[in-house]
Design a protein around this motif. Structure first.
Motif, PDB file in Angstrom:
ATOM      1  N   ALA A 111      14.479  34.087  42.049  1.00  0.00           N
ATOM      2  CA  ALA A 111      15.735  34.737  41.671  1.00  0.00           C
ATOM      3  C   ALA A 111      16.656  33.748  40.969  1.00  0.00           C
ATOM      4  N   LYS A 112      17.431  34.253  40.033  1.00  0.00           N
ATOM      5  CA  LYS A 112      18.354  33.402  39.287  1.00  0.00           C
ATOM      6  C   LYS A 112      19.452  32.893  40.209  1.00  0.00           C
ATOM      7  N   ARG A 113      19.856  31.657  40.022  1.00  0.00           N
ATOM      8  CA  ARG A 113      21.000  31.089  40.744  1.00  0.00           C
ATOM      9  C   ARG A 113      22.222  31.286  39.864  1.00  0.00           C
ATOM     10  N   LEU A 114      23.080  32.233  40.267  1.00  0.00           N
ATOM     11  CA  LEU A 114      24.225  32.615  39.446  1.00  0.00           C
ATOM     12  C   LEU A 114      25.515  32.403  40.206  1.00  0.00           C
ATOM     13  N   ILE A 115      26.602  32.364  39.461  1.00  0.00           N
ATOM     14  CA  ILE A 115      27.934  32.370  40.059  1.00  0.00           C
ATOM     15  C   ILE A 115      28.774  33.386  39.295  1.00  0.00           C
ATOM     16  N   ALA A 116      29.420  34.300  40.067  1.00  0.00           N
ATOM     17  CA  ALA A 116      30.241  35.359  39.477  1.00  0.00           C
ATOM     18  C   ALA A 116      31.710  34.995  39.637  1.00  0.00           C
ATOM     19  N   ASP A 129      42.124  33.530  31.922  1.00  0.00           N
ATOM     20  CA  ASP A 129      43.180  34.110  32.756  1.00  0.00           C
ATOM     21  C   ASP A 129      42.984  33.643  34.201  1.00  0.00           C
ATOM     22  N   ASP A 130      43.871  34.105  35.089  1.00  0.00           N
ATOM     23  CA  ASP A 130      43.796  33.709  36.500  1.00  0.00           C
ATOM     24  C   ASP A 130      42.448  34.107  37.096  1.00  0.00           C
ATOM     25  N   VAL A 131      41.907  33.239  37.937  1.00  0.00           N
ATOM     26  CA  VAL A 131      40.659  33.514  38.653  1.00  0.00           C
ATOM     27  C   VAL A 131      41.017  34.044  40.049  1.00  0.00           C
ATOM     28  N   LEU A 132      40.496  35.225  40.379  1.00  0.00           N
ATOM     29  CA  LEU A 132      40.837  35.875  41.645  1.00  0.00           C
ATOM     30  C   LEU A 132      39.733  35.781  42.688  1.00  0.00           C
ATOM     31  N   CYS A 133      38.467  35.655  42.243  1.00  0.00           N
ATOM     32  CA  CYS A 133      37.374  35.621  43.212  1.00  0.00           C
ATOM     33  C   CYS A 133      36.183  34.876  42.615  1.00  0.00           C
ATOM     34  N   VAL A 134      35.493  34.123  43.465  1.00  0.00           N
ATOM     35  CA  VAL A 134      34.314  33.365  43.062  1.00  0.00           C
ATOM     36  C   VAL A 134      33.213  33.608  44.081  1.00  0.00           C
ATOM     37  N   ARG A 135      31.975  33.933  43.628  1.00  0.00           N
ATOM     38  CA  ARG A 135      30.864  34.165  44.553  1.00  0.00           C
ATOM     39  C   ARG A 135      29.561  33.608  43.968  1.00  0.00           C
ATOM     40  N   TYR A 136      28.818  32.906  44.853  1.00  0.00           N
ATOM     41  CA  TYR A 136      27.485  32.432  44.515  1.00  0.00           C
ATOM     42  C   TYR A 136      26.468  33.509  44.852  1.00  0.00           C
ATOM     43  N   SER A 137      25.381  33.571  44.059  1.00  0.00           N
ATOM     44  CA  SER A 137      24.242  34.397  44.447  1.00  0.00           C
ATOM     45  C   SER A 137      23.401  33.601  45.440  1.00  0.00           C
ATOM     46  N   ARG A 138      22.788  34.316  46.360  1.00  0.00           N
ATOM     47  CA  ARG A 138      22.010  33.648  47.401  1.00  0.00           C
ATOM     48  C   ARG A 138      20.538  34.046  47.339  1.00  0.00           C
ATOM     49  N   GLY A 139      20.079  34.397  46.160  1.00  0.00           N
ATOM     50  CA  GLY A 139      18.686  34.782  45.995  1.00  0.00           C
ATOM     51  C   GLY A 139      17.739  33.618  46.232  1.00  0.00           C
ATOM     52  N   ARG A 140      16.579  33.921  46.761  1.00  0.00           N
ATOM     53  CA  ARG A 140      15.578  32.892  47.059  1.00  0.00           C
ATOM     54  C   ARG A 140      14.395  33.017  46.088  1.00  0.00           C
ATOM     55  N   GLY A 141      13.593  32.009  46.049  1.00  0.00           N
ATOM     56  CA  GLY A 141      12.391  32.050  45.222  1.00  0.00           C
ATOM     57  C   GLY A 141      12.730  31.969  43.748  1.00  0.00           C
ATOM     58  N   LEU A 171      28.939  49.080  41.322  1.00  0.00           N
ATOM     59  CA  LEU A 171      27.681  48.416  41.636  1.00  0.00           C
ATOM     60  C   LEU A 171      26.996  48.034  40.334  1.00  0.00           C
ATOM     61  N   TRP A 172      26.665  46.732  40.211  1.00  0.00           N
ATOM     62  CA  TRP A 172      26.105  46.203  38.980  1.00  0.00           C
ATOM     63  C   TRP A 172      24.725  45.600  39.248  1.00  0.00           C
ATOM     64  N   GLY A 173      23.827  45.789  38.305  1.00  0.00           N
ATOM     65  CA  GLY A 173      22.552  45.086  38.341  1.00  0.00           C
ATOM     66  C   GLY A 173      22.682  43.750  37.653  1.00  0.00           C
ATOM     67  N   LEU A 174      22.210  42.683  38.302  1.00  0.00           N
ATOM     68  CA  LEU A 174      22.372  41.345  37.738  1.00  0.00           C
ATOM     69  C   LEU A 174      21.239  40.948  36.802  1.00  0.00           C
ATOM     70  N   ASP A 175      20.301  41.861  36.577  1.00  0.00           N
ATOM     71  CA  ASP A 175      19.261  41.572  35.580  1.00  0.00           C
ATOM     72  C   ASP A 175      19.794  41.751  34.166  1.00  0.00           C
TER      73      ASP A 175
END
Length: 849
Positions: A559-564, A545-557, A616-620
């Motif tokens: 931390a997982k590099r994710l995109i939501a 479906d249509d994509v409304l928002c895209v965000r990168y995670s900015r965790g260091r070390g 609020l979501w936990g990304l683990d």
């Protein structure tokens, strides 16, 4: 109790003229004064600069400031009064920009205000149907005039040359206009000649003519004469309850309507006589884009016109040999001078945009009749026009003509439409705002516009690494690249087939991702091509479906590099950034997620939805920590404060809220915008946040050293609820007074400020009651000891609430702090038991001189 640092409004910019307020000239007619929401902007039209911005002094914890609805310049041109949507009138000193006085008398928006010729009094009308007369010198209200059944739309003082030298005229949406005697504080005539809402009126400088404009598009003219002279005029008169019994009573006699030149006449929004009395200017018609100028004939010309009209009528009757009345245009059969005899349409100023207000320059031209008109437009701009009216020849049938010319166009300092997205550079020195058709770059320190670049319909934006380029995603599916140093558009990339709703730059600055209505998330890498920054498409994720928002995670070390990715089906999909493998699916929102952000440590994802909630979501593991009912409308912006679990949300309900994601509680509510908030950005160091709104304003909210406690904020919300309760009580009291047919009342209005002032007076007066007698006896003993040469008796420990002062002095200090406009309502808060001590205090004060 946990504390936070407070964010508060520090600056508002990007506004030239509000679409719901008026514009005025200064004394030199070189500067334009316009309302910029709650501020007053002083603009130099020739130089194209905003010379000064006057900001009101207010306590944002108690009173929501509102926006300016009407501006009125004092006769000495040194002060300007602004009527606000919350019922407050503020008077500003144009010299130093300070607030000279504040008046709180209306229960709702102030819609009209005028000064008298001396500048010592101000009369205001509001949407609450009341008129309030203010004493500018004493800074208090004199009286409240009641009688209209709907909101007051315009008001004017009667000139001192009129029979009623101390009077006023008001009009309302109830289709009546009223003439008031301010000495007796009652209505002397209610005129019922209109069939629809009356939106405006004005009195000629000589005080003999009154012009009104209504929703039926007719420009009506009335003659202001004494009752004895009205018997000579063949016109019907409706007096208010038969009060006009004195021959010297002022009455308004209908003279007829004046034909207008606009093809699409439309309702009349505003009429004003030129200060020299030679012309009348009417706003309205032409799709609300026209301002029509009428020439007022001299007395001799009007008389000649009348005689010729009667002569032609007589010839027509003789020719057709008809003795009965012939149906002709209104006013043709009057033997007296009519409005058509006195006025004629000369020219029309036609703007390309809707006109919200206009102001006339007092600078008159030489020879030909020159009219200089300042227009405030709905698209947040000003125009300055000059109309040269050529007088007709000796032939009475000749019509006056006019030539109009636009001299200046003032529009560089603001957007023409909504601000859809905002951005902040990595060092906070540059700000960006994007709307339909243009992007603007602002200096972060001076808040001045440094670049205006044409673009498509911008929906999202981001600064490229290095802060030398701005990336814009448009409604047309394109990604545009702008060079900030030159202001040139260096690249337009056909990225998507649908609107680009979101873009985000990778944490390492090597590329970016974009989400579009075509259901695709595309990944790009930055490269240098032909010495300019460019982007190269590398990967794509196809969504259902249509994509409304895209965000990168900015965790260091580690931390997982994710995109939501937020999708139109109200879910959020999370992918691994390197491999683009699916990781989590987050569902629970009832409506699509409009905004989201990931905390810097990569552990939390906050989503704001059109269902008015924040989750609020936990990304683990993708578990939902908490669902918060955040706003009363869609959440359009969400940003974490860098390095923390604090985040901000912006909504269509016009508010910004600060939240603690660890404690799941609201910290602060920021109010100020007058329309939906579309864009939200937080500076990299968290020192300030930037918001852009449908009201076309940009606002900076800065972090201060003041501490915020959640419990205190809850108490302040209760105080706001108390203020709304007072408004409801005032409404009930008003309805009761209307049932009693009262025509006048108390000018002041109860509010939180007057209620708090009353409580402080009660506390100080109780100290006078408790310690006053002891203090006076001790003072008497001290004086006697000094006179007899004896040792002065030692004083006992004083109550700390007296602040080291005598009880009478303590009460007096509280009394002088109260604004004169709030004093009456503050004293009414005092209980009956305190009246006697209060009277005794004033008696002692008078004895001391």
């Amino acid at each position: 109790m946990k504390s936070y640092l407070r964010y508060s409004l520090s600056d508002t910019f990007g506004l030239i003229a509000s679409s719901q307020s008026s514009v005025v000239y200064d004394s030199t007619s070189n500067l334009a004064i316009s309302a910029a929401l709650h501020q007053v902007a002083v603009c130099n039209l020739r130089q194209g600069t905003i010379v000064k911005v006057i900001k009101p002094e207010f306590d944002d914890t108690l009173v929501r400031i509102g926006q300016i609805k009407i501006l009125c310049l004092s006769p000495n041109k040194k002060f300007i009064s602004a009527g606000y949507s919350n019922g407050i009138i503020r008077t500003f000193d144009l010299t130093d920009g300070t607030t000279a006085a504040s008046y709180n008398g209306h229960r709702s928006s102030v819609t009209a205000c005028r000064y008298d010729s001396s500048g010592d009094r101000l009369i205001s009308g509001g949407a609450d149907t009341d008129l309030v007369l203010w004493d500018i010198v004493a800074e208090r209200g004199e009286c409240r005039l009641k009688g209209h059944r709907d909101g007051v739309t315009d008001v004017a003082f009667l000139p001192s040359t009129c029979i009623v030298s101390n009077g006023a005229v008001s009009c309302s949406k109830d289709s009546f206009f009223k003439i008031w005697d301010l000495d007796t504080q009652h209505c002397i005539q209610t005129v019922v000649g209109h069939q629809s809402e009356i939106w405006t009126l004005d009195i000629s400088p000589c005080g003999k003519r009154l012009a009104t404009g209504a929703a039926d598009s007719q420009l009506r003219v009335w003659s202001l004469v004494s009752l004895s002279d009205s018997s000579k005029v063949n016109s019907s008169l409706n007096n208010d309850e038969g009060k006009a019994k004195d021959d010297d009573m002022l009455v308004a006699i209908y003279m007829g309507s004046v034909p207008r030149s606009c093809a699409d006449k439309g309702k009349i929004h505003r009429v004003r006589f030129h200060p020299n009395g030679k012309s009348l200017v009417v706003q309205g018609g032409g799709g609300d884009k026209a301002v029509e100028i009428f020439r007022i004939r001299t007395k001799d010309e009007a008389e000649k016109k009348r005689k010729r009209r009667l002569k032609r009528r007589k010839q027509k009757l003789e020719k057709e040999e008809i003795e009965e009345k012939i149906e002709e245009d209104e006013g043709t059969f009057s033997e007296h001078v009519t409005a058509r005899d006195e006025m004629e349409s000369c020219t029309v100023i036609r703007s390309h945009n809707k006109v919200c207000s206009f102001a006339l320059s007092s600078d008159a031209g030489k020879g030909a009749l020159n009219v200089k008109v300042l227009l405030g437009l709905q698209n947040n701009s000003l125009e300055f026009w000059k109309a040269e009216i050529k007088r007709p020849s000796a032939d009475l049938e000749a019509i006056s003509t006019g030539v109009t010319e636009k001299i200046y166009n003032f529009d560089r300092h603001g957007h023409r439409g909504d601000i859809r997205t905002v951005g902040i550079s990595s060092d906070g020195r540059m700000l960006a705002s994007v709307g339909k058709g243009e992007a603007k770059l602002w200096n972060g320190y001076t808040k001045k516009c440094v670049r205006t670049v044409p673009c498509g319909f911008g929906l999202c934006c981001a600064f490229a690494p290095g802060d030398r380029h701005l990336i814009i995603g448009t409604k047309e599916g394109k990604i545009e690249m702008i060079d900030l140093s030159s202001g040139d558009q260096i690249g337009v990339f056909e990225a998507h087939e649908g609107a680009v709703w979101s873009i985000d730059v990778t944490p390492d600055g090597s590329g970016m991702a974009s989400g579009s209505a075509d259901g695709q998330v595309k990944f790009f890498e930055f490269e240098i091509a032909n010495k300019n920054l460019s982007i190269v498409h590398t990967r794509t994720i196809k969504m259902a479906d249509d994509v409304l928002c895209v965000r990168y995670s900015r965790g260091r070390g580690k931390a997982k590099r994710l995109i939501a990715v937020a999708v139109l089906d109200a879910t959020v999909k999370v992918f691994h950034e390197d491999s683009l493998k699916f990781f989590l699916s987050l569902y629970g929102h009832k409506l699509p997620v409009m905004s989201m952000d990931i905390s810097d440590d990569g552990s939390l994802l906050a989503t704001g939805s059109a269902d008015r909630t924040v989750k609020l979501w936990g990304l683990d593991f993708g578990d939902c920590h908490r669902s918060i009912q955040a706003h009363t409308d869609s959440v359009m912006g969400l940003k974490f404060l860098p390095g923390t679990h604090l985040f901000f949300t912006a909504s269509k309900d016009k508010t910004i809220k600060m939240w603690d994601a660890d404690r799941f509680e609201k910290v602060l509510t920021l109010e100020g915008h007058e329309a939906e908030i579309w864009g939200l950005a937080v500076s990299p160091d968290g020192a300030f946040l930037l918001t852009g709104s449908h009201d076309r304003s940009l606002r900076i909210w800065e972090r201060s050293e003041d501490m915020v406690f959640v419990e205190e904020e809850k108490e302040k919300e209760l105080e706001r609820m108390f203020d709304s309760e007072l408004e409801r009580d005032d409404k009930v009291a008003k309805e009761a007074s209307n049932m009693e047919n009262e025509e006048s009342g108390v000018a002041g209005r109860r509010g939180v400020e007057s209620a708090l002032a009353g409580e402080q007076l009660i506390e100080a007066l109780e100290l006078v009651i408790k310690y006053g007698i002891e203090a006076r006896l001790a003072e008497k003993a001290r004086r006697k000891a000094v006179k007899d040469g004896k040792s002065v008796p030692t004083s006992q420990d004083q109550d700390p609430f007296l602040l080291g002062m005598a009880p009478d002095d303590r009460f007096l200090s509280e009394l002088v702090r109260i604004k004169p406009s709030d004093l009456e309502q503050a004293l009414l808060v005092l209980p009956l038991a305190h009246v006697e001590p209060l009277s005794a205090f004033f008696a002692r004060l008078l004895e001391k001189g």
